[in-house]
Scaffold this motif. Structure first.
Motif, PDB file in Angstrom:
ATOM      1  N   TRP A  19       0.849  -1.189   0.000  1.00 37.71           N
ATOM      2  CA  TRP A  19       0.000   0.000   0.000  1.00 37.71           C
ATOM      3  C   TRP A  19       0.881   1.234   0.000  1.00 37.71           C
ATOM      4  CZ3 TRP A  19      -2.841   0.216   5.401  1.00 37.71           C
ATOM      5  CH2 TRP A  19      -1.910   0.018   6.417  1.00 37.71           C
ATOM      6  N   GLY A  20       0.273   2.392  -0.231  1.00 38.39           N
ATOM      7  CA  GLY A  20       1.042   3.629  -0.413  1.00 38.39           C
ATOM      8  C   GLY A  20       1.784   4.060   0.837  1.00 38.39           C
ATOM      9  N   TRP A  21       3.110   4.037   0.799  1.00 39.00           N
ATOM     10  CA  TRP A  21       3.943   4.453   1.924  1.00 39.00           C
ATOM     11  C   TRP A  21       4.375   5.887   1.732  1.00 39.00           C
ATOM     12  CZ3 TRP A  21       5.238   3.446   6.671  1.00 39.00           C
ATOM     13  CH2 TRP A  21       6.364   4.075   7.220  1.00 39.00           C
ATOM     14  N   PRO A  22       4.254   6.783   2.718  1.00 41.60           N
ATOM     15  CA  PRO A  22       3.665   6.606   4.040  1.00 41.60           C
ATOM     16  C   PRO A  22       2.231   7.110   4.134  1.00 41.60           C
ATOM     17  CG  PRO A  22       4.895   8.631   4.061  1.00 41.60           C
ATOM     18  CD  PRO A  22       5.006   8.069   2.651  1.00 41.60           C
ATOM     19  N   GLU A  23       1.654   7.529   3.003  1.00 41.01           N
ATOM     20  CA  GLU A  23       0.348   8.183   3.039  1.00 41.01           C
ATOM     21  C   GLU A  23      -0.757   7.293   3.624  1.00 41.01           C
ATOM     22  OE1 GLU A  23       3.012   9.851   0.170  1.00 41.01           O
ATOM     23  OE2 GLU A  23       2.105   7.867   0.097  1.00 41.01           O
ATOM     24  N   GLU A  24      -0.904   6.096   3.096  1.00 34.93           N
ATOM     25  CA  GLU A  24      -2.019   5.243   3.524  1.00 34.93           C
ATOM     26  C   GLU A  24      -1.955   4.895   5.012  1.00 34.93           C
ATOM     27  OE1 GLU A  24      -4.710   4.734   1.776  1.00 34.93           O
ATOM     28  OE2 GLU A  24      -3.905   5.652  -0.035  1.00 34.93           O
ATOM     29  N   PRO A  25      -0.811   4.431   5.537  1.00 35.52           N
ATOM     30  CA  PRO A  25      -0.771   4.133   6.976  1.00 35.52           C
ATOM     31  C   PRO A  25      -1.029   5.366   7.838  1.00 35.52           C
ATOM     32  CG  PRO A  25       1.133   3.173   5.880  1.00 35.52           C
ATOM     33  CD  PRO A  25       0.431   4.027   4.873  1.00 35.52           C
ATOM     34  N   LEU A  26      -0.515   6.513   7.417  1.00 34.42           N
ATOM     35  CA  LEU A  26      -0.702   7.734   8.199  1.00 34.42           C
ATOM     36  C   LEU A  26      -2.174   8.140   8.207  1.00 34.42           C
ATOM     37  CD1 LEU A  26       0.467  10.059   9.844  1.00 34.42           C
ATOM     38  CD2 LEU A  26       0.862  11.266   7.686  1.00 34.42           C
ATOM     39  N   LEU A  27      -2.824   8.125   7.053  1.00 33.14           N
ATOM     40  CA  LEU A  27      -4.230   8.503   6.991  1.00 33.14           C
ATOM     41  C   LEU A  27      -5.097   7.530   7.784  1.00 33.14           C
ATOM     42  CD1 LEU A  27      -4.513   9.702   3.291  1.00 33.14           C
ATOM     43  CD2 LEU A  27      -4.450  11.108   5.368  1.00 33.14           C
ATOM     44  N   ASP A  28      -4.756   6.250   7.757  1.00 35.05           N
ATOM     45  CA  ASP A  28      -5.486   5.277   8.581  1.00 35.05           C
ATOM     46  C   ASP A  28      -5.388   5.652  10.053  1.00 35.05           C
ATOM     47  OD1 ASP A  28      -6.332   3.721   6.468  1.00 35.05           O
ATOM     48  OD2 ASP A  28      -4.814   2.168   6.747  1.00 35.05           O
ATOM     49  N   ALA A  29      -4.194   6.012  10.488  1.00 36.98           N
ATOM     50  CA  ALA A  29      -3.967   6.306  11.898  1.00 36.98           C
ATOM     51  C   ALA A  29      -4.629   7.619  12.327  1.00 36.98           C
ATOM     52  CB  ALA A  29      -2.464   6.364  12.185  1.00 36.98           C
ATOM     53  N   LEU A  30      -4.692   8.594  11.436  1.00 33.03           N
ATOM     54  CA  LEU A  30      -5.215   9.907  11.812  1.00 33.03           C
ATOM     55  C   LEU A  30      -6.733   9.943  11.896  1.00 33.03           C
ATOM     56  CD1 LEU A  30      -2.915  12.315   9.806  1.00 33.03           C
ATOM     57  CD2 LEU A  30      -2.793  11.690  12.229  1.00 33.03           C
ATOM     58  N   ASN A  31      -7.394   9.205  11.034  1.00 31.56           N
ATOM     59  CA  ASN A  31      -8.855   9.166  11.060  1.00 31.56           C
ATOM     60  C   ASN A  31      -9.438  10.584  11.074  1.00 31.56           C
ATOM     61  OD1 ASN A  31     -11.328   7.931  11.020  1.00 31.56           O
ATOM     62  ND2 ASN A  31     -11.450   7.747  13.244  1.00 31.56           N
ATOM     63  N   LEU A  32      -9.058  11.383  10.086  1.00 33.77           N
ATOM     64  CA  LEU A  32      -9.521  12.766   9.987  1.00 33.77           C
ATOM     65  C   LEU A  32     -11.015  12.835   9.706  1.00 33.77           C
ATOM     66  CD1 LEU A  32      -6.650  14.164   7.743  1.00 33.77           C
ATOM     67  CD2 LEU A  32      -7.001  14.660  10.159  1.00 33.77           C
ATOM     68  N   SER A  33     -11.655  13.846  10.212  1.00 30.51           N
ATOM     69  CA  SER A  33     -13.066  14.081   9.900  1.00 30.51           C
ATOM     70  C   SER A  33     -13.199  14.224   8.385  1.00 30.51           C
ATOM     71  CB  SER A  33     -13.547  15.353  10.592  1.00 30.51           C
ATOM     72  OG  SER A  33     -14.735  15.813   9.993  1.00 30.51           O
ATOM     73  N   PRO A  34     -14.236  13.635   7.786  1.00 31.65           N
ATOM     74  CA  PRO A  34     -14.379  13.712   6.328  1.00 31.65           C
ATOM     75  C   PRO A  34     -14.646  15.118   5.799  1.00 31.65           C
ATOM     76  CG  PRO A  34     -16.257  12.567   7.294  1.00 31.65           C
ATOM     77  CD  PRO A  34     -15.282  12.824   8.402  1.00 31.65           C
ATOM     78  N   THR A  35     -14.942  16.060   6.687  1.00 29.46           N
ATOM     79  CA  THR A  35     -15.193  17.435   6.248  1.00 29.46           C
ATOM     80  C   THR A  35     -14.115  18.408   6.718  1.00 29.46           C
ATOM     81  OG1 THR A  35     -16.586  17.814   8.186  1.00 29.46           O
ATOM     82  CG2 THR A  35     -17.695  17.073   6.157  1.00 29.46           C
TER      83      THR A  35
END
Length: 195
Positions: A19-35
């Protein structure tokens, strides 16, 4: 053989990780609000923001870089061209070590962050490809303790990966006979500050 830059290194690590390193793991961990309104400082070609949008993110996404790719605004981290309290999240991913004024960049990131927002600083940690670096005789100092937010992923590197990555990180293998594969660790040190 020319040395690969960060894009080629990340693409090679992404293939091995799956999977895309490091974007995908970081975005999974951050769980940003969709808005959330998100600013990526040091966005380069905008890969992290594209990955966020591909996940269905509906909030505004903005990128800034001194050498911007398509859709990324030109600018520097030490002088963000945005009003105060403009963003819900400000991301500095693998950028602080490359800045002449990291303290000023952090102050600017905090300035443009809304109350309740999050400042995310991520960098390659001590465990990142430590076995590969050890092949070149890197000192084996004890790594700093991980934070709760640090991300670790095992990765299997084939001999060609080891040769290319070692060269790109300036690690001399000294003609070492490489084993069929090398199991190593990708480490992203993540610190999240909430305002």
């Amino acid at each position: 053989m020319s040395l690969p830059g960060w894009k080629e290194r990340d693409a090679r690590l992404s293939r091995r990780l799956g999977w895309g390193w490091p974007e995908e793991p970081l975005l999974d961990a951050l769980n940003l609000s969709p808005t959330a309104r998100v600013l990526d400082v040091g966005a380069a070609d905008g890969r992290l923001l594209r990955a966020l949008k591909a996940r269905g993110h509906e909030g505004g996404v903005f990128g800034l870089d001194p050498e911007p790719g398509f859709g990324i605004q030109r600018g520097v981290a030490e002088r963000l061209p945005f009003p105060a309290a403009s963003f819900d999240a400000v991301l500095l991913v693998r950028v602080l070590a490359h800045l002449p004024g990291p303290a000023r960049a952090l102050a600017e990131a905090r300035r443009v962050l809304r109350p309740g927002g999050q400042l995310v600083v991520a960098a390659q940690g001590d465990w990142h490809l430590a076995r590969l670096r050890g092949l070149g005789g890197a000192p084996s100092e004890p790594p700093s303790p991980p934070t709760e937010a640090d991300l670790f992923f095992p990765v299997v590197l084939m001999p060609e990966d080891v040769r290319v990555l070692a060269a790109s990180y300036g690690v001399s293998l000294g003609g070492r006979d490489l084993t069929p594969s090398l199991t190593d660790t990708l480490h992203l040190r993540v610190e999240v500050e909430r305002r």
